[in-house]
Design a protein around this motif. Sequence first.
Motif, PDB file in Angstrom:
ATOM      1  N   LEU A 166      36.954  43.252  34.917  1.00 27.70           N
ATOM      2  CA  LEU A 166      36.019  43.091  36.012  1.00 27.70           C
ATOM      3  C   LEU A 166      36.120  44.638  36.543  1.00 27.70           C
ATOM      4  O   LEU A 166      37.067  44.935  36.898  1.00 27.70           O
ATOM      5  N   ILE A 167      35.054  44.897  36.930  1.00 25.46           N
ATOM      6  CA  ILE A 167      34.867  45.789  37.686  1.00 25.46           C
ATOM      7  C   ILE A 167      34.595  45.388  39.182  1.00 25.46           C
ATOM      8  O   ILE A 167      33.601  44.813  39.466  1.00 25.46           O
ATOM      9  N   GLY A 168      35.307  46.037  40.025  1.00 31.31           N
ATOM     10  CA  GLY A 168      35.184  45.435  41.693  1.00 31.31           C
ATOM     11  C   GLY A 168      35.652  46.467  42.744  1.00 31.31           C
ATOM     12  O   GLY A 168      35.809  47.796  42.173  1.00 31.31           O
ATOM     13  N   ASP A 169      35.833  46.182  43.870  1.00 23.89           N
ATOM     14  CA  ASP A 169      35.987  47.122  44.784  1.00 23.89           C
ATOM     15  C   ASP A 169      37.083  46.676  45.956  1.00 23.89           C
ATOM     16  O   ASP A 169      37.270  47.402  47.016  1.00 23.89           O
ATOM     17  N   THR A 170      37.812  45.532  45.662  1.00 19.41           N
ATOM     18  CA  THR A 170      38.624  44.895  46.596  1.00 19.41           C
ATOM     19  C   THR A 170      39.919  44.461  45.907  1.00 19.41           C
ATOM     20  O   THR A 170      39.974  44.085  44.864  1.00 19.41           O
ATOM     21  N   LEU A 171      40.643  44.090  46.811  1.00 15.20           N
ATOM     22  CA  LEU A 171      41.938  43.324  46.566  1.00 15.20           C
ATOM     23  C   LEU A 171      41.452  41.994  45.902  1.00 15.20           C
ATOM     24  O   LEU A 171      42.266  41.324  45.053  1.00 15.20           O
ATOM     25  N   THR A 172      40.609  41.353  46.393  1.00 20.75           N
ATOM     26  CA  THR A 172      40.091  40.083  45.844  1.00 20.75           C
ATOM     27  C   THR A 172      39.804  40.198  44.205  1.00 20.75           C
ATOM     28  O   THR A 172      40.280  39.402  43.415  1.00 20.75           O
ATOM     29  N   ASP A 173      39.280  41.472  43.948  1.00 21.02           N
ATOM     30  CA  ASP A 173      38.849  41.667  42.484  1.00 21.02           C
ATOM     31  C   ASP A 173      39.942  41.957  41.698  1.00 21.02           C
ATOM     32  O   ASP A 173      40.108  41.483  40.614  1.00 21.02           O
ATOM     33  N   VAL A 185      39.135  47.257  37.073  1.00 22.62           N
ATOM     34  CA  VAL A 185      38.509  48.470  37.339  1.00 22.62           C
ATOM     35  C   VAL A 185      38.125  48.424  38.828  1.00 22.62           C
ATOM     36  O   VAL A 185      37.251  47.724  39.075  1.00 22.62           O
ATOM     37  N   LEU A 186      38.767  49.383  39.549  1.00 22.73           N
ATOM     38  CA  LEU A 186      38.327  49.334  40.938  1.00 22.73           C
ATOM     39  C   LEU A 186      37.420  50.764  41.347  1.00 22.73           C
ATOM     40  O   LEU A 186      37.942  51.824  41.024  1.00 22.73           O
ATOM     41  N   VAL A 187      36.270  50.649  42.063  1.00 22.15           N
ATOM     42  CA  VAL A 187      35.462  51.831  42.307  1.00 22.15           C
ATOM     43  C   VAL A 187      36.135  52.440  43.490  1.00 22.15           C
ATOM     44  O   VAL A 187      36.482  51.744  44.353  1.00 22.15           O
ATOM     45  N   THR A 188      35.982  53.786  43.552  1.00 18.07           N
ATOM     46  CA  THR A 188      36.460  54.520  44.824  1.00 18.07           C
ATOM     47  C   THR A 188      35.466  54.726  45.751  1.00 18.07           C
ATOM     48  O   THR A 188      35.749  55.517  46.707  1.00 18.07           O
ATOM     49  N   PHE A 189      34.077  54.251  45.388  1.00 21.16           N
ATOM     50  CA  PHE A 189      33.237  54.943  46.250  1.00 21.16           C
ATOM     51  C   PHE A 189      32.605  53.929  47.266  1.00 21.16           C
ATOM     52  O   PHE A 189      31.575  53.986  48.069  1.00 21.16           O
ATOM     53  N   GLY A 190      32.957  52.741  47.329  1.00 18.52           N
ATOM     54  CA  GLY A 190      32.364  51.597  47.804  1.00 18.52           C
ATOM     55  C   GLY A 190      32.813  51.524  49.438  1.00 18.52           C
ATOM     56  O   GLY A 190      33.646  52.166  49.777  1.00 18.52           O
ATOM     57  N   PRO A 191      31.862  50.765  50.128  1.00 15.57           N
ATOM     58  CA  PRO A 191      32.290  50.657  51.613  1.00 15.57           C
ATOM     59  C   PRO A 191      33.627  50.241  51.996  1.00 15.57           C
ATOM     60  O   PRO A 191      34.197  50.500  53.079  1.00 15.57           O
TER      61      PRO A 191
END
Length: 220
Positions: A166-173, A185-191
């Motif tokens: 899963l590619i995501g951006d939050t704790l939920t992901d 995998v968490l992105v470092t560029f999201g809001p």
Amino acid sequence: MHSVMFDLDGTLADTSGDLIAAANACFRKLGLGDLLDRAHDQATALRGGRAMLKLGFSRVDGFGEADIDAQYQPLLEAYAQDIDTHTTLYPGAMDAVETLKSRGYPVGICTNKPEGLAETLMTRLGVRAAFGSLVGADTLAVRKPDPEHLFEAARRAGGTPAQTCLIGDTLTDRKTAQNANVPSVLVTFGPAGGDMAALKPDALLDNYADLPDLVDRLFS
């Protein structure tokens, strides 16, 4: 078969501008003006409509849970009307998706955005056909961080549930992948901002150009 599932808001696209605009439209109709600011309230926007309404009402007196309930449907309607005015896909996101597909990875979307809104947005952005599945908040009886939400997205895309990431951006992901016992995998560029490394994902992504090789390494 190994597959790659993507969160939508804050991962594939920055949707915060249109979400905040929809919330502010509700506040304006109540005579409150724009209570949310796009530059400072992006993270709250990605937590959903109720979170935005709660934050906005917290900045004025005399509003509470009943007002959040009353304004939730008008917010969704306002958002549906102007869902892609400010929204943009992150640079390189679709190039990465196409490269992953060329390497044999089914790709799909696993989002806590209502399915209808997610379908509309991805269609208007012209990229819905690139994804083998789209599972939204109301597609199933469960949603992230329940692992079945992720597993179903993988199944519908043609992947093996236990062999997805899963590619995501939050704790939920992060929790969703953890509950599913698959890589995150968490992105470092999201809001959403914050320290993504502190969430201890299996990998961090600074640039979509790096994703295909990163996925290869995760599954090697």
